[in-house]
Design an enzyme around this catalytic site. Sequence first.
Site, short mmCIF file in Angstrom:
data_model
loop_
_atom_site.label_atom_id
_atom_site.label_comp_id
_atom_site.label_asym_id
_atom_site.label_seq_id
_atom_site.Cartn_x
_atom_site.Cartn_y
_atom_site.Cartn_z
N ILE A 129 8.55 -4.84 19.26
CA ILE A 129 9.50 -4.12 20.11
C ILE A 129 10.61 -3.53 19.25
O ILE A 129 11.10 -4.18 18.31
CB ILE A 129 10.13 -5.09 21.14
N CYS A 130 11.04 -2.31 19.58
CA CYS A 130 12.24 -1.73 18.98
C CYS A 130 12.95 -0.91 20.06
O CYS A 130 12.73 -1.11 21.25
CB CYS A 130 11.91 -0.89 17.74
N ARG A 131 13.79 0.02 19.66
CA ARG A 131 14.55 0.81 20.63
C ARG A 131 13.66 1.78 21.40
O ARG A 131 13.71 1.86 22.61
CB ARG A 131 15.68 1.57 19.95
N MET B 128 12.83 -0.53 24.03
CA MET B 128 13.83 -1.04 24.97
C MET B 128 14.37 0.05 25.88
O MET B 128 14.90 -0.25 26.96
CB MET B 128 14.96 -1.74 24.21
#
Length: 98
Positions: A62-64, A90
């Site tokens: 997961i990242c932005r 996210m």
Amino acid sequence: MKEITASELEKRLDEGQHVNMIDVREDDEIATGKVIGAIHIPLGEIPARLDELDKTKPYTLICRSGGRSGRAAEFLEEEGYDVTNMTGGMLSWQGPIE
């Protein structure tokens, strides 16, 4: 590279499935919240922290927005890990955060 959407991941978690998640964002980004249960390993630290990961377990990254986690997924896949990238990151996450 395998991919999962934020809503698909949220559904799995809501159903009680255990998912090994790694958030590769930076410390200041994590301060705004992360998916409950995700561990935090910034993208730049992944090569040095491989000993914290188990090649027998699958991981969702997961990242932005999905770009950095995609790069992390490519790297980890080359190292022999079973990884899936959460597309949209996210920015697409609607579920609870910690």
